[in-house]
Enzyme design. Sequence first.
Site, PDB file in Angstrom:
ATOM      1  CG  PHE A   1      -6.622   4.275   1.667  1.00 39.05           C
ATOM      2  CD1 PHE A   1      -7.797   4.535   2.335  1.00 39.05           C
ATOM      3  CD2 PHE A   1      -5.915   3.136   1.989  1.00 39.05           C
ATOM      4  CE1 PHE A   1      -8.261   3.670   3.314  1.00 39.05           C
ATOM      5  CE2 PHE A   1      -6.360   2.262   2.962  1.00 39.05           C
ATOM      6  CZ  PHE A   1      -7.549   2.527   3.632  1.00 39.05           C
TER       7      PHE A   1
ATOM      8  CG  ASN B   1      -3.379   7.236  -9.154  1.00 41.77           C
ATOM      9  OD1 ASN B   1      -2.287   7.140  -8.625  1.00 41.77           O
ATOM     10  ND2 ASN B   1      -3.525   7.343 -10.471  1.00 41.77           N
TER      11      ASN B   1
ATOM     12  CD  GLU C   1      -2.598  -5.500   3.958  1.00 43.47           C
ATOM     13  OE1 GLU C   1      -3.577  -5.131   4.613  1.00 43.47           O
ATOM     14  OE2 GLU C   1      -2.053  -4.781   3.100  1.00 43.47           O
TER      15      GLU C   1
ATOM     16  CD  GLU D   1      -1.002  -2.584   8.668  1.00 45.03           C
ATOM     17  OE1 GLU D   1      -2.110  -2.148   8.286  1.00 45.03           O
ATOM     18  OE2 GLU D   1      -0.155  -3.094   7.910  1.00 45.03           O
TER      19      GLU D   1
ATOM     20  CG  HIS E   1      -3.407  -6.294  -0.252  1.00 48.64           C
ATOM     21  ND1 HIS E   1      -3.482  -5.204   0.580  1.00 48.64           N
ATOM     22  CD2 HIS E   1      -4.533  -6.988  -0.026  1.00 48.64           C
ATOM     23  CE1 HIS E   1      -4.599  -5.241   1.278  1.00 48.64           C
ATOM     24  NE2 HIS E   1      -5.256  -6.312   0.929  1.00 48.64           N
TER      25      HIS E   1
ATOM     26  CG  HIS F   1       4.110  -3.371   4.545  1.00 50.63           C
ATOM     27  ND1 HIS F   1       3.747  -3.730   5.821  1.00 50.63           N
ATOM     28  CD2 HIS F   1       3.179  -2.498   4.125  1.00 50.63           C
ATOM     29  CE1 HIS F   1       2.622  -3.114   6.144  1.00 50.63           C
ATOM     30  NE2 HIS F   1       2.256  -2.334   5.139  1.00 50.63           N
TER      31      HIS F   1
ATOM     32  CG  ASN G   1      -3.039   6.013   5.773  1.00 48.11           C
ATOM     33  OD1 ASN G   1      -2.265   5.368   5.080  1.00 48.11           O
ATOM     34  ND2 ASN G   1      -4.256   6.320   5.385  1.00 48.11           N
TER      35      ASN G   1
ATOM     36  CG  ASP H   1      -1.722   1.239   1.415  1.00 48.67           C
ATOM     37  OD1 ASP H   1      -1.723   2.077   0.502  1.00 48.67           O
ATOM     38  OD2 ASP H   1      -2.351   1.392   2.477  1.00 48.67           O
TER      39      ASP H   1
ATOM     40  CG  HIS I   1       5.305   3.182   3.851  1.00 48.17           C
ATOM     41  ND1 HIS I   1       5.822   2.145   3.113  1.00 48.17           N
ATOM     42  CD2 HIS I   1       3.960   2.958   3.925  1.00 48.17           C
ATOM     43  CE1 HIS I   1       4.841   1.334   2.743  1.00 48.17           C
ATOM     44  NE2 HIS I   1       3.705   1.801   3.232  1.00 48.17           N
TER      45      HIS I   1
ATOM     46  CD  GLU J   1       1.303  -5.346   1.062  1.00 52.70           C
ATOM     47  OE1 GLU J   1       0.152  -4.867   0.937  1.00 52.70           O
ATOM     48  OE2 GLU J   1       2.154  -4.879   1.829  1.00 52.70           O
TER      49      GLU J   1
END
Length: 1021
Positions: A576, A572, A447, A510, A402, A375, A579, A192, A341, A400
């Site tokens: 999100f 896109n 994930e 998380e 996902h 991650h 955060n 993400d 990150h 990952e």
Amino acid sequence: MNREPMHAHFIPFINESAALSQQALPDVERFAVNPKSERRISLNGVWKFLFSKNNDECPADFYKPGYSTRKWKDIKVPGSWELQGFDAPIYTDVSYPFPCNPPYVPADYNPVGAYIHEFTVPETWNGMDIFLDFEGVESAYYCWVNGELAGYSEDSRLPAHFNVTKLLKKGKNKLAVKVFRYSDGSYMEDQDYWKYSGIERDVYLYARPQSRVKDFKLTAGLINQYKDGNFNVDIIFNQPQAGQRVELKVLDGGGDALFVQEKEIKNNVDTLWSVNKLFSKALAWTAETPNLYTLVVNTFDAAGKSLESFAHPFGFRTVEMKNGQQLINGVPVLFKGVNRHEHDPLQGRSIDVESMLTDIRLMKQFNINAVRNCHYPNHYQWYSLCDKYGLYLVDEANIESHGMMSHKDGTLANYPEWEPAFMQRMSRMVMRDRNYTAIVTWSLGNESGYGKHFETIYDWTKKIDPTRPVQYEGGGYEAKSDIYCPMYPRIWSLRRHINQRDARPMIMCEYAHAMGNSVGNLQDYWDLIYKYDQLQGGFIWDWVDQTFAKKDEKGNDIWAYGGDMGYVGVHNDSNFCANGLVASNRSLHPHIYEVKKVYQYVHFAPVAFTANRISVTNWYDFIDLSGYQLRWTIETDGRAVQQGVLDFPRIPARQTQEIQLPIQPIAASQSEYFLKLEAITRQEQPMIPAGHVVAVEQWKLPVEQLVASVEPVRGKLMAERTSADLMLTGSNFRIGFSLSDGEMTLLEYNGRNLVKEGLQANFWRGLTDNDVANGTPERCGIWHHAGKNARLKDLKLEEAPDKQWANVTACYRMEEQDADLNVKYTIRPDGVVKVTMSFVPGEKVLPEMPRLGMRMILPAEYDMMTWLGRGPHENYADRKNSALIGVYKANVWEQYHPYVRAQESANKCDVRWVALRNQTGEGLLITGEEPLNVSAWNFPQSDIDYRPFNVERRHGGSIEKQDLVWLNIDHRQMGVGGDNTWGAHVHSEYTITPHAWQYSFVLQPLQPETDPVSQAHKRFF
């Protein structure tokens, strides 16, 4: 292809003095390349670059000698090409940026970056092995030196080392690199995060003697009741030669040698040297006490000449899993963590040491003790800094997938052909990072579903490194994982875990999704965590917004999110990516203060039935409170009336003691009195200044509160009704109401009108990201225009016989809501007005109200705001523990916080009174009959109303100051929530049920000489 086997990170220097001198430098200089003391040069800088839409368009022979790059562009290395004007970055949360069909990626749109750079090899490197080191390239690349293939590599977050000795020549050498945006490795890198490409980390060329230390494995645990250090190191040699000598030293924190041992190489198969040493009374390493020793390894040739040296700081610490808990040095620590990150507002993933230091400084100052490297493995400098300053790390493999959720198989973890990729990504991380003390947990990735490959890499990791637990969230309770580490569990999930004793602790990988105006009810999570020993904390998502600094069309500074950075035909996922507890430039979001308060280590509580005793609990895991002082203050109306500073008694970790404060009796008063307690640092600590407040608490003292007598009425009120208005006139005062909608149209003191628009009921707010995600627009939309659309039924006037007061009542019918709304104004001749709003619902089933209150609009000049309530930062019903009650001052524009997407901002809870004044001191004072929620903006609420992403991308930074002051005078506003941002509602105790409600507040004029504190104590009704 041709990639050297991964080894533990270390940088060789020409001798011990050079290695130790480099370690002693300030952090930024410590990690800089120093060609005088090491055989390493940086290839960072400006390279030649050609962007091609796909592989077919990329020149096939650009890597060959003589190929002209005269028409190529320049590019900065390290750095992503999309952030330097070539193509556009893509932000997706879950989905791949291409059709999911593993292992295939598109051929028509798979951009390729061709890089060319020239370098010269120092002559002093003759006879040595020379390596090319790429610390991180996304997503896959070939490299050539002087036209010859040096190698190929995937896995964007770990270094690749290529032995290029035989490819080099004297003079200039040509390095060519061909980077693919997408590869089969992209299926394993669906974090993400933004998807961009290029040489994103440092590039080095370095030389080493052919006979050298190839690798080393260090373990330094604590034994004998965690008092003694058990030091073990394995040193692996490459091509050792008989007669060579190796020296090992262990230095203490002051640089003194505690242990020295030598080994003479016997023959060329003498490739392993194992050393074991017991250090009695070793200083333990923890996040609270990051005591470091230094391992020094020196190699000498047969003549005694120094070949190489390296120094590696380390700490003595033990990680164990016992009784369903994770122990550090025998203590079940609480992980007060964040996910982090690697991100820079201009350079994206290409960060520098200064950025890392800023992160650590802020984390230490805001009581954060742990970081999950989400991650993927991080820059090597990060681990060294966390060793030095003390942060617990969860090191996570770059795994990952996902996007496989949309595939029929759901995961790559059961495809046999993908097992090598899983194994390489996990094993290479462990081999590089295993000697860093700060790493207390390995993570298998993020994930990616669950399957046998995760069990394979779990088993391998436990075999190679039995000193640390291994976790993975994707398999839930059934996974091979030493820790139950769920994502975003609701509070009832925590209760479920501790309903019976479990074999594993619960540490949330998380939680508390900090998107936009969020991080509500964090205290509720930690009330449980402190209560139950198998709940050991968690990692907030996340630390820093992954946004970019950009200008909007009007030149305002905004934070760019998904879709703002260009478009290449891929959807896109909006904002999100935002955060964080801090913005992309590390400026603070308001909710970080709540994190600091909830995470604080010193807890205060009153002692029942005593007047001056407090209970102090030390929630540090290892240290007592001798490094802190207790500052206590009794405040009333924002003014300190008693205060002092005390030494804490010696309260060991996890212990509680009572302290008696020298509080003098307080006589009965019309004012409220509050006791504020602060734990402050005695002296400067690494990353924390002296006098820094590490913990704070406040509570109201039980002082008898006197009731003021009612102020006498002077003058008379005269009422006049025209065809359009109802006007009442008093002493230098007029107030008017519209006969069409019942709203106040005039509030005039000494000839100056204080309103542009009068009071109007308001049941809505500029929706937060959490509101949007949990369906508030659809579920609660009936409240959006409820106040504005209320229909006036009657405007009643009641006059006192002596003309000393009047009641004006506006009676409204809310047809859509099946409710009645009344707004009553009780008016005195001196201009003091009491406003009472009452809401009475009918039989219709109604959803919760986002807000219950009234708004009015003042002229822009009344923008100097003072209030007695919670502050100074914004606060909400479920996020107000960190905001103490006091008197605060700021202008209205400073109240607004520009969240990445424009939304609700600036609320203040428990406001006793608020004053809005102009530069001369004239203005309006509002006092509540009970504490209010108050906020003020220099723009209308419509400016921060929600707009769907596909309609308009709104940015907090685009909000502009207008010629008005919008004032919200609310009975209450619902909390902001924060369990997640994809459906979780605000907890019910922080919502507003639409039953019958009534509240009142008083408006009165302020003159330049009027003290709002004393004026607020006056009673008029």
